[in-house]
Design a protein around this motif. Structure first.
Motif, PDB file in Angstrom:
ATOM      1  N   LYS A 494       2.306   4.830  -7.645  1.00 57.70           N
ATOM      2  CA  LYS A 494       1.966   6.058  -6.922  1.00 57.70           C
ATOM      3  C   LYS A 494       3.359   6.766  -6.630  1.00 57.70           C
ATOM      4  N   ARG A 521      -6.418   7.840   6.200  1.00 56.85           N
ATOM      5  CA  ARG A 521      -5.754   7.024   5.366  1.00 56.85           C
ATOM      6  C   ARG A 521      -4.729   7.778   4.419  1.00 56.85           C
ATOM      7  N   GLU A 523      -1.731   7.873   0.903  1.00 59.37           N
ATOM      8  CA  GLU A 523      -1.617   7.270  -0.381  1.00 59.37           C
ATOM      9  C   GLU A 523      -1.015   5.931  -0.237  1.00 59.37           C
ATOM     10  N   ASP A 526      -3.152   3.364   0.674  1.00 56.66           N
ATOM     11  CA  ASP A 526      -4.389   3.132  -0.305  1.00 56.66           C
ATOM     12  C   ASP A 526      -3.636   1.932  -1.386  1.00 56.66           C
ATOM     13  N   GLN A 530      -4.604  -1.932  -1.924  1.00 53.43           N
ATOM     14  CA  GLN A 530      -4.871  -2.226  -3.567  1.00 53.43           C
ATOM     15  C   GLN A 530      -3.971  -3.621  -3.992  1.00 53.43           C
ATOM     16  N   ASP A 578     -13.776   0.047   6.398  1.00 50.73           N
ATOM     17  CA  ASP A 578     -13.111   0.314   5.300  1.00 50.73           C
ATOM     18  C   ASP A 578     -11.582   0.063   5.416  1.00 50.73           C
ATOM     19  N   VAL A 579     -11.065  -0.209   6.592  1.00 47.59           N
ATOM     20  CA  VAL A 579      -9.808  -0.512   6.842  1.00 47.59           C
ATOM     21  C   VAL A 579      -9.431  -1.598   7.667  1.00 47.59           C
TER      22      VAL A 579
END
Length: 748
Positions: A494, A521, A523, A526, A530, A578-579
């Protein structure tokens, strides 16, 4: 009579040049004499031997000798020169040579090897369930005298009863070694040449089952490559209808090698003369079968095996598009349904499995029943639909257009992209070399070491003038780790542009918005999430132009976490799913920053510098750049090239030189001008004057230290462009300002 001791003693010669010269003078003639005698004696029994080409090691040895005298390559070649050989090759099949029999004197291991060699792919093909019985038959028929091995030292032989399972293990571990099968004799004492000739014949006969299997696979491989060649050679432009518009597709004639067994043919989709997007047809010559892929806007949408087309007298080629993103079943199903609907709207013929028809291939004629242009049209149209459905590219939508499709159907399975990583430096260097960029071994090696030498911290800063390829280096390296072409989309890379208003860690790690009741959020976050989920794969994040903001402000939490190995607190909301509340910086997270140094950027503090490796990319190798340049550009700028280099050389002395990006853009403008009708184009020197005035001179600035530079450029431009030129006028004006104010720049 062969005195083995005399040959083995060659390995005691430390000097690379002398050692290789002895092999060239003594070992190679011996191997050639024995092979010639073998053919002369046994070709009456088997005339096939007369059809084979004799290949020797001599040219490689000569190259090694030349390189060993060159300081640039001498160290790398120091250990080269440990064998001599002669090999018989069957080259009757298109790009599918069969290596029938090699006689090798391997001096380092004191062995004489008589063997047949093959790359791994044929055995991979025959290990499939539908064909494994043929591999089993070969193993059953293989004589016990013959050895199977994969490494040069031959320390570990493969038991023939374990051969098929060994192949399966190689596939599971993503290894593709060369397979050697034959006899290993000791190189010692006194050896009769006649005995070696008889042993060669015995080996050749016992290799018959191996030869039969490999020839069968080579025929299928060759036919598949010929079909690929037919598809490649058809570069006639055509139109496709997508949703509400008609677009023109134009192809590059040149098919570029991306890496071993992977080639690509670029195409461009135009609306009138406006480029909409670009893509390429990927030709995968071994994986393990032969396949083609349609890639648009850096995303692959269609992957289909070619060899299947040759499996029947008349093969109806259908392709099914499947969406298989992990953990997104509902979303995948939605994409699937939308894709099927759009294919119907575009009048594609679908079978009962919702696969779309591409064309019919006739085995007798080795060709499609329709023009290849039509085949490519359908493939690219379908890929355009898939790109739109997935949201990676959006086309205007109002109407649909008719595409004629024959009434035949059959299902064909689709391929799914898989990503595997490797930090093997040799493979990385090979892929970088094939990328078309001009990064030297020294730069790639230094970058590799800086990124990988510390197990718990991976942070590199790339500094240098604009246009030297800092961001491209990050992309080409990360893609090489995953075995991808530079232009392919890498889900583990990224590139994040840094904004001047980044003032704290929330710019990277996000924050919880009490107003919106959700976590905002980024990049960066994220990719970090991941990386924590897929810890077996390296994840690369590039902070592009990272010093547009103060690095120590927004990067402080990352630096502290890496140093302390403690998690970073993200929030304290209990019901946020989600976080996570905290997050660690895992060992598979690689951070790279690019910086430019000018009046718009901030200096880097010692806190940051102490925790990173800093590389400077300011040297520009235009010799390599020119070698890699496409011929059409070379022809267009051949006359102007030397003058551009002269300008660059003068600027380099003052650290005001330009990089690859500037050179590339100037060349493309000059080329575009040369393509205009003769009565409308600029004269070459006028065009060169314009690009220099527009791309080079605006970056020149300084005080009295650049006085000599301006004088040199003034004389050069006056001579080459004349005093009426834009470049000369700019330089003269800057000289006057320097005399008057003590400093100057292009901008008034």
């Amino acid at each position: 009579m062969i005195q083995a001791t005399k040959l083995v003693d060659i390995m005691n010669i430390e000097d690379t040049t002398l050692r290789n010269q002895r092999i060239l003078d003594e070992v190679q003639p011996l191997a050639r004499r024995i092979m010639d005698s073998f053919i002369a004696k046994y070709s009456e029994r088997d005339s096939y031997l007369l059809q084979l080409k004799i290949h020797t090691h001599e040219q490689t040895i000569k190259t090694t000798i030349a390189d060993s005298k060159n300081p640039k390559y001498a160290e790398k070649k120091r250990h080269y020169g440990n064998k001599g050989f002669v090999e018989l090759i069957d080259e009757k099949l298109f790009e599918s040579p069969l290596y029938i029999l090699k006689l090798e004197f391997h001096l380092e291991s004191r062995e004489i090897r008589m063997m047949m060699s093959s790359d791994f792919y044929p055995f991979w093909v025959f290990s499939k369930k539908t064909q494994v019985h043929e591999l089993e038959r070969m193993v059953d028929d293989l004589h016990n005298d013959l050895k199977i091995f994969t490494i040069e030292e031959t320390k570990n032989f493969i038991d023939k009863n374990e051969f098929i399972e060994t192949i399966a293990n190689y596939i599971r571990n993503k290894r593709k070694p060369t397979i050697h099968i034959g006899k290993i004799l000791t190189l010692g004492g006194v050896i009769e040449e006649e005995q070696l000739i008889e042993q060669l014949w015995d080996t050749y006969q016992k290799l018959t089952p191996v030869r039969s299997l490999l020839e069968k696979e080579a025929v299928e491989h060759s036919q598949s490559l010929l079909l690929m060649k037919d598809i490649q050679n058809n570069v006639e432009p055509f139109h496709i209808n997508l949703f509400s518009k008609t677009y023109e597709v134009r192809f590059e004639e040149e098919v570029k090698k991306v890496k071993t067994n992977v080639y690509k043919q670029l195409f461009y989709i135009y609306d009138q003369d406006q480029l909409i997007t670009e893509g390429h047809i990927g030709y995968f010559t071994r994986d393990p079968h032969e396949s083609i892929g349609i890639i648009i806007n850096k995303h692959g949408y269609i992957f289909s095996q070619i060899r299947k087309l040759l499996s029947e007298e008349s093969y109806n080629w259908f392709i099914k598009k499947s969406y298989r993103d992990h953990g997104r079943h509902d979303e995948n199903q939605q994409y699937q349904e939308q894709t099927i609907e759009e294919l119907k709207n575009h009048h594609f013929r679908l079978n009962e499995s919702s696969a779309f028809f591409v064309g019919t291939f006739e085995e007798a004629t080795k060709s499609f029943t329709e023009p290849i242009t039509k085949i490519k049209e359908r493939l690219i149209t379908a890929a355009g639909i898939f790109a739109d459905v997935k949201g990676f590219l959006t086309f205007p939508k109002n109407a649909v257009y008719h595409i004629e499709i024959p009434e035949e159907d059959e299902e064909i399975e689709s391929a799914v992209e898989e990503y595997s990583s490797s930090f093997d430096f040799t493979n990385i260097m090979d892929l970088v070399d094939q990328s078309g960029f001009t990064f030297s071994l020294d730069i790639i090696r230094d970058f590799y070491l800086n990124l990988t030498s510390l197990d718990d911290k991976h942070f590199v800063i790339l500094s240098g003038i604009s246009g030297t390829g800092k961001t491209q280096l990050c992309r080409v390296f990360a893609n090489a780790v995953y075995g991808l072409d530079y232009s392919e989309e890498n889900p583990y890379l990224k590139i994040v542009p840094v904004r001047p208003d980044w003032m704290d860690a929330t710019s990277l790690f996000g924050y919880y918005s009490s107003f919106e009741k959700r976590y905002m959020r980024t990049e960066f976050l994220d990719m970090l999430l991941q990386a924590n989920e897929e810890k077996d794969k390296p994840h690369f994040i590039v902070l592009d132009e990272m010093n547009l903001a103060r690095v120590e402000y927004y990067l402080s939490d990352y630096l502290s976490a890496v140093e302390s190995r403690k998690p970073i607190q993200l929030h304290n909301i209990d019901d946020l799913k989600d976080v996570p509340k905290t997050i660690e910086i895992p060992h598979n997270f690689y951070v790279i920053g690019t910086i430019n140094v000018d009046e718009t950027t901030h200096s880097i503090s010692d806190k940051v510098l102490d925790r990173s490796f800093v590389m400077t990319l300011s040297d520009v190798d235009f010799s390599s750049f020119w070698e890699r340049l496409e011929d059409k550009f070379k022809k267009a700028v051949e006359m102007e090239w030397d003058l551009l280099l002269e300008i660059h050389l003068n600027l380099t002395k003052y650290d005001l030189h330009f990089g690859y990006r500037t050179m590339n853009e100037m060349i493309r403008k000059l080329y575009k001008n040369s393509m205009l009708p003769e009565e409308l184009r600029m004269e070459p020197l006028v065009a060169l004057d314009r690009v220099v005035a527009e791309k080079v001179i605006p970056k020149i600035r300084g005080d009295e230290r650049i006085t000599n530079l301006l004088e040199t450029l003034s004389s050069l431009f006056s001579e080459k462009f004349k005093e009426s030129s834009q470049s000369y006028k700019h330089i003269e004006r800057m000289r006057e300002e320097l005399d008057r104010y003590g400093s100057t720049q292009f901008w008034r």
